[in-house]
Scaffold this motif. Structure first.
Motif, mmCIF file in Angstrom:
data_model
loop_
_atom_site.group_PDB
_atom_site.id
_atom_site.type_symbol
_atom_site.label_atom_id
_atom_site.label_comp_id
_atom_site.label_asym_id
_atom_site.label_seq_id
_atom_site.Cartn_x
_atom_site.Cartn_y
_atom_site.Cartn_z
ATOM 1 N N UNK A 30 10.274 16.753 -9.669
ATOM 2 C CA UNK A 30 9.624 18.110 -10.106
ATOM 3 C C UNK A 30 8.056 18.064 -9.053
ATOM 4 N N UNK A 31 8.140 17.305 -7.857
ATOM 5 C CA UNK A 31 7.124 17.213 -7.069
ATOM 6 C C UNK A 31 6.735 18.705 -6.602
ATOM 7 N N UNK A 32 5.459 19.077 -6.341
ATOM 8 C CA UNK A 32 5.264 20.323 -5.700
ATOM 9 C C UNK A 32 4.715 20.112 -4.314
ATOM 10 N N UNK A 33 4.892 20.957 -3.281
ATOM 11 C CA UNK A 33 4.759 20.969 -2.239
ATOM 12 C C UNK A 33 4.043 22.258 -1.774
ATOM 13 N N UNK A 34 2.742 22.406 -1.604
ATOM 14 C CA UNK A 34 2.250 23.647 -1.257
ATOM 15 C C UNK A 34 2.526 24.176 0.292
ATOM 16 N N UNK A 35 1.988 25.070 0.613
ATOM 17 C CA UNK A 35 2.260 25.714 1.907
ATOM 18 C C UNK A 35 1.413 24.620 3.150
ATOM 19 N N UNK A 36 0.136 24.344 2.483
ATOM 20 C CA UNK A 36 -0.529 23.550 3.456
ATOM 21 C C UNK A 36 0.017 22.036 3.537
ATOM 22 N N UNK A 37 0.669 21.583 2.312
ATOM 23 C CA UNK A 37 1.164 20.392 2.731
ATOM 24 C C UNK A 37 2.570 20.286 3.330
ATOM 25 N N UNK A 38 3.255 21.341 3.368
ATOM 26 C CA UNK A 38 4.426 21.415 4.326
ATOM 27 C C UNK A 38 3.757 21.605 5.856
ATOM 28 N N UNK A 39 2.750 22.331 5.905
ATOM 29 C CA UNK A 39 2.410 22.616 7.175
ATOM 30 C C UNK A 39 1.769 21.294 7.702
ATOM 31 N N UNK A 40 1.044 20.749 7.000
ATOM 32 C CA UNK A 40 0.669 19.328 7.501
ATOM 33 C C UNK A 40 1.894 18.224 7.931
ATOM 34 N N UNK A 41 3.023 18.143 6.803
ATOM 35 C CA UNK A 41 4.073 17.283 7.156
ATOM 36 C C UNK A 41 4.654 17.608 8.603
ATOM 37 N N UNK A 42 5.016 19.017 8.452
ATOM 38 C CA UNK A 42 5.389 19.619 9.810
ATOM 39 C C UNK A 42 4.693 19.122 10.943
ATOM 40 N N UNK A 43 3.166 19.187 11.158
ATOM 41 C CA UNK A 43 2.502 18.857 12.153
ATOM 42 C C UNK A 43 2.653 17.385 12.590
ATOM 43 N N UNK A 44 2.803 16.588 11.419
ATOM 44 C CA UNK A 44 2.943 15.165 11.708
ATOM 45 C C UNK A 44 4.186 14.715 12.649
ATOM 46 N N UNK A 45 5.490 15.495 11.933
ATOM 47 C CA UNK A 45 6.591 14.958 12.359
ATOM 48 C C UNK A 45 6.828 15.665 13.797
ATOM 49 N N UNK A 46 6.127 16.748 13.987
ATOM 50 C CA UNK A 46 6.221 17.582 15.341
ATOM 51 C C UNK A 46 5.430 16.504 16.387
ATOM 52 N N UNK A 47 4.237 16.046 16.097
ATOM 53 C CA UNK A 47 3.568 15.234 16.809
ATOM 54 C C UNK A 47 4.219 13.902 17.297
ATOM 55 N N UNK A 71 0.734 -1.123 -0.085
ATOM 56 C CA UNK A 71 -0.021 0.019 0.051
ATOM 57 C C UNK A 71 0.756 1.327 -0.137
ATOM 58 N N UNK A 72 1.962 1.278 0.697
ATOM 59 C CA UNK A 72 2.860 2.296 0.800
ATOM 60 C C UNK A 72 3.443 2.595 -0.613
ATOM 61 N N UNK A 73 4.054 1.588 -1.156
ATOM 62 C CA UNK A 73 4.549 1.833 -2.596
ATOM 63 C C UNK A 73 3.337 2.199 -3.605
ATOM 64 N N UNK A 74 2.195 1.881 -3.477
ATOM 65 C CA UNK A 74 1.036 2.107 -4.237
ATOM 66 C C UNK A 74 0.736 3.761 -3.888
ATOM 67 N N UNK A 75 0.989 3.889 -2.720
ATOM 68 C CA UNK A 75 0.457 5.689 -2.418
ATOM 69 C C UNK A 75 1.502 6.343 -3.213
ATOM 70 N N UNK A 76 2.728 5.887 -3.211
ATOM 71 C CA UNK A 76 3.905 6.827 -3.922
ATOM 72 C C UNK A 76 3.531 7.127 -5.420
ATOM 73 N N UNK A 77 2.583 6.299 -5.928
ATOM 74 C CA UNK A 77 2.402 6.318 -7.335
ATOM 75 C C UNK A 77 1.187 7.465 -7.540
ATOM 76 N N UNK A 78 0.431 8.036 -6.411
ATOM 77 C CA UNK A 78 -0.269 9.137 -6.394
ATOM 78 C C UNK A 78 -0.178 10.427 -6.063
ATOM 79 N N UNK A 79 0.757 10.369 -4.732
ATOM 80 C CA UNK A 79 0.854 11.468 -4.047
ATOM 81 C C UNK A 79 2.644 11.589 -4.074
ATOM 82 N N UNK A 80 2.857 12.832 -3.517
ATOM 83 C CA UNK A 80 4.174 13.190 -3.358
ATOM 84 C C UNK A 80 4.909 12.429 -2.383
ATOM 85 N N UNK A 81 6.218 11.694 -2.755
ATOM 86 C CA UNK A 81 6.798 10.857 -1.777
ATOM 87 C C UNK A 81 6.912 11.386 -0.340
#
Length: 276
Positions: free
Chosen positions: A249-266, A77-87
């Protein structure tokens, strides 16, 4: 501590390159990728067990098979997810696996969760909600695959806890790789694509990177204090985002970066608090 940091950086880089190569193999089915990922690691686990005369069958066979099935589902499922969203996004979501492990430990092992940990879990989950709720360019399918993968990561942790010291760690990994290779290989037959040239090297390198990533993460945990070293594993998120940005060439929006930071922080706060 310097040795521990060095080992964890090597581990994070190995995981990162494995993720990147999986992403680059988008014309292969996920089952074929799982097959080669498993075969590559067996080149290390099988000789180790044979050389040290450790039984390949293990002792707790039922739990070993269960852990392998859970790991296979999570990896697929993880390998599959990489096909659809940024790594970087997929890696971040997969890392909430320990939260599910804590819930399962509470239910099945009667382990306690400190009240403050619930707050850290909430911060991480808010990060996931921010990722999907505000990043409208992100495919829900990839998020769901990564989330379910994290659930099975939690089940893997609990099963390993149940196995305990009853089996050698390499026996546990070897079971996982054999079962993944067999099931992945069978499911890949219908959509099999014959690798050409360097594709053979890339496919087989998945197992090499995966093996050394796990090996050096273990070395890091052994060399330093867990509450200081464990948060460094989230370097994989940063490395993966950088590789994704410049290679794919993956693009990370401000929201996606904020979401990732919250996950890593928690997750980081949870690791530090739990180990203390």
């Amino acid at each position: 501590m310097k040795e521990a940091i060095k080992y964890m950086i090597i581990s994070a880089l190995a995981f990162t390159f494995m993720n990147a190569f999986v992403k680059s193999l988008d014309h292969f089915s996920v089952y074929q990728i799982v097959f080669f990922r498993s075969i590559g690691s067996l080149f290390f686990t099988m000789p180790f067990l044979l050389k040290n005369k450790i039984s390949l069958l293990g002792n707790k066979k039922g739990l070993l098979i269960m852990r392998s099935i859970f790991g296979l589902i999570s990896m697929t499922l993880f390998f599959l997810s990489i096909k659809y969203i940024a790594m970087g996004t997929a890696v971040s979501i997969r890392y909430i696996g320990p939260i599910f492990a804590a819930f399962f430990a509470l239910l099945f092992l009667n382990e306690k969760i400190k009240p403050i940990q619930w707050l850290f879990f909430l911060i991480a989950f808010i990060g996931v909600l921010v990722l999907k709720g505000f990043d409208t360019d992100m495919e829900i399918k990839g998020i769901v695959f990564a989330l379910i993968s994290a659930v099975f990561v939690g089940l893997v942790y609990i099963t390993i806890r149940k196995i305990g010291s009853g089996d050698h760690p390499v026996v546990v990994v070897n079971y996982f790789m054999i079962i993944s290779a067999v099931i992945g290989g069978v499911l890949a037959i219908n959509d099999w694509v014959n690798p050409v040239g360097k594709e053979w090297l890339v496919l087989l390198s998945l197992g090499v990177f995966g093996y050394f990533a796990q090996l050096y993460m273990t070395k890091a945990m052994q060399a330093g204090e867990t509450n200081q070293v464990a948060p460094l594993k989230y370097l994989e998120v940063i490395f993966t985002m950088i590789i994704g940005l410049f290679w794919f060439g993956e693009i990370y929006t401000v929201w996606s970066v904020l979401g990732i930071l919250l996950i890593v922080l928690g997750l980081t706060l949870n690791v530090v608090t739990k180990k203390k």
